[in-house]
Design a protein around this motif. Sequence first.
Motif, PDB file in Angstrom:
ATOM      1  N   THR A 207      21.556 -32.608   9.960  1.00 47.78           N
ATOM      2  CA  THR A 207      22.111 -33.685   9.134  1.00 47.78           C
ATOM      3  C   THR A 207      22.748 -34.762   9.991  1.00 47.78           C
ATOM      4  O   THR A 207      22.508 -35.956   9.795  1.00 47.78           O
ATOM      5  CB  THR A 207      23.148 -33.109   8.154  1.00 47.78           C
ATOM      6  OG1 THR A 207      22.487 -32.238   7.236  1.00 47.78           O
ATOM      7  CG2 THR A 207      23.853 -34.212   7.378  1.00 47.78           C
ATOM      8  N   LEU A 208      23.564 -34.356  10.955  1.00 49.02           N
ATOM      9  CA  LEU A 208      24.244 -35.327  11.820  1.00 49.02           C
ATOM     10  C   LEU A 208      23.254 -36.070  12.707  1.00 49.02           C
ATOM     11  O   LEU A 208      23.373 -37.292  12.882  1.00 49.02           O
ATOM     12  CB  LEU A 208      25.291 -34.617  12.677  1.00 49.02           C
ATOM     13  CG  LEU A 208      26.549 -34.151  11.946  1.00 49.02           C
ATOM     14  CD1 LEU A 208      27.423 -33.315  12.870  1.00 49.02           C
ATOM     15  CD2 LEU A 208      27.332 -35.332  11.400  1.00 49.02           C
ATOM     16  N   GLU A 209      22.318 -35.365  13.266  1.00 46.05           N
ATOM     17  CA  GLU A 209      21.342 -36.016  14.145  1.00 46.05           C
ATOM     18  C   GLU A 209      20.563 -37.085  13.401  1.00 46.05           C
ATOM     19  O   GLU A 209      20.388 -38.216  13.880  1.00 46.05           O
ATOM     20  CB  GLU A 209      20.394 -34.970  14.727  1.00 46.05           C
ATOM     21  CG  GLU A 209      19.461 -35.537  15.791  1.00 46.05           C
ATOM     22  CD  GLU A 209      18.713 -34.462  16.546  1.00 46.05           C
ATOM     23  OE1 GLU A 209      18.085 -34.792  17.554  1.00 46.05           O
ATOM     24  OE2 GLU A 209      18.762 -33.293  16.118  1.00 46.05           O
ATOM     25  N   THR A 210      20.085 -36.743  12.211  1.00 46.16           N
ATOM     26  CA  THR A 210      19.318 -37.699  11.418  1.00 46.16           C
ATOM     27  C   THR A 210      20.185 -38.865  10.947  1.00 46.16           C
ATOM     28  O   THR A 210      19.768 -40.024  10.986  1.00 46.16           O
ATOM     29  CB  THR A 210      18.707 -36.987  10.200  1.00 46.16           C
ATOM     30  OG1 THR A 210      17.892 -35.907  10.648  1.00 46.16           O
ATOM     31  CG2 THR A 210      17.867 -37.942   9.378  1.00 46.16           C
ATOM     32  N   LEU A 211      21.407 -38.561  10.501  1.00 48.10           N
ATOM     33  CA  LEU A 211      22.308 -39.602  10.011  1.00 48.10           C
ATOM     34  C   LEU A 211      22.669 -40.594  11.108  1.00 48.10           C
ATOM     35  O   LEU A 211      22.636 -41.819  10.896  1.00 48.10           O
ATOM     36  CB  LEU A 211      23.572 -38.971   9.442  1.00 48.10           C
ATOM     37  CG  LEU A 211      24.687 -39.937   9.022  1.00 48.10           C
ATOM     38  CD1 LEU A 211      24.213 -40.876   7.928  1.00 48.10           C
ATOM     39  CD2 LEU A 211      25.923 -39.177   8.585  1.00 48.10           C
TER      40      LEU A 211
ATOM     41  N   ASP B  15      23.883 -30.757   3.830  1.00 51.11           N
ATOM     42  CA  ASP B  15      22.499 -30.292   3.953  1.00 51.11           C
ATOM     43  C   ASP B  15      21.507 -31.382   3.576  1.00 51.11           C
ATOM     44  O   ASP B  15      20.373 -31.101   3.189  1.00 51.11           O
ATOM     45  CB  ASP B  15      22.273 -29.061   3.072  1.00 51.11           C
ATOM     46  CG  ASP B  15      22.419 -29.360   1.572  1.00 51.11           C
ATOM     47  OD1 ASP B  15      22.957 -30.437   1.231  1.00 51.11           O
ATOM     48  OD2 ASP B  15      22.014 -28.511   0.759  1.00 51.11           O
ATOM     49  N   THR B  16      21.925 -32.642   3.705  1.00 51.20           N
ATOM     50  CA  THR B  16      21.102 -33.781   3.266  1.00 51.20           C
ATOM     51  C   THR B  16      20.799 -34.730   4.413  1.00 51.20           C
ATOM     52  O   THR B  16      21.702 -35.107   5.163  1.00 51.20           O
ATOM     53  CB  THR B  16      21.809 -34.542   2.130  1.00 51.20           C
ATOM     54  OG1 THR B  16      21.977 -33.662   1.015  1.00 51.20           O
ATOM     55  CG2 THR B  16      21.019 -35.762   1.694  1.00 51.20           C
ATOM     56  N   GLN B  17      19.537 -35.102   4.547  1.00 50.80           N
ATOM     57  CA  GLN B  17      19.132 -36.070   5.562  1.00 50.80           C
ATOM     58  C   GLN B  17      18.993 -37.446   4.931  1.00 50.80           C
ATOM     59  O   GLN B  17      18.277 -37.623   3.946  1.00 50.80           O
ATOM     60  CB  GLN B  17      17.828 -35.648   6.225  1.00 50.80           C
ATOM     61  CG  GLN B  17      17.992 -34.427   7.112  1.00 50.80           C
ATOM     62  CD  GLN B  17      16.805 -34.197   8.015  1.00 50.80           C
ATOM     63  OE1 GLN B  17      15.797 -34.893   7.943  1.00 50.80           O
ATOM     64  NE2 GLN B  17      16.918 -33.222   8.891  1.00 50.80           N
TER      65      GLN B  17
END
Length: 253
Positions: A21-25, A90-92
């Motif tokens: 999640t953090l990487e994508t955000l 848990d959301t991208q």
Amino acid sequence: MRVMISFVIPAHNEEACLAGTLETLIAAAEAVGQPFEVIVVNDASTDATAEIAQRFDVRVLDVEHRHIAATRNAGGREARGEVLFFIDADTQVNAAAIRAGLKAIEQGAVGGGCHFGYAGSIPRWAHVMLWLGNTIGRLLPVCGGACMFCSREAFAAVGGFPERYYAAEDVAFIKALKRHGRVVIPREKVLTSNRKIRTMSFGELLPLLLRLVFRGPESFRTREGLGLWYGPEARADRGDPVGAGKGGRESET
């Protein structure tokens, strides 16, 4: 127009999903090109949630609420941005969704949120429920809490998420925003884990939906019947977490 964005992520035992999640955000926020901060609100986690968050250049706020509305509000109060995004752990979220939220605020909306799709397989009945929920949600308009946004002024004006509810606080928050101004549900969607939908049958989900439809958020003023979120089965070790297996990387905020 340059605005500061605050991304608030409530997290309880989210070691399976948080890194992805953090990487994508962070990658999406960097692509948008606005100044931003990420706040992980670590709510009484007993796993490696805090350690994973610390691998990224984000703010970690420790709380002991075990109450999603209070956890969201703790992050919102700490936020320094002019626009707040509340993102589930848990959301991208993609750059297009962020840009759509910013555009809505710039054009006078007080807030809104993005509908979602599921990562991984889900039962056939869940496909029908997802389509129906998103269709009705666009008409009303209303959305779930996977990705919500609002201006700082609107968050303060409505008093944040109503803490008298243990679930459906996102629905109540959108309702409060509507009394304050225009709410927008962009076309852009985000991607969330299928873990919760895979832990229950339609027969288990239906009573919760009926409670919401006929009694509204008022039916969720206790944790009774909310084991999906507050019981052991709500931990982030079920289903196919979005971004599972991805390593964290440092970011420049």
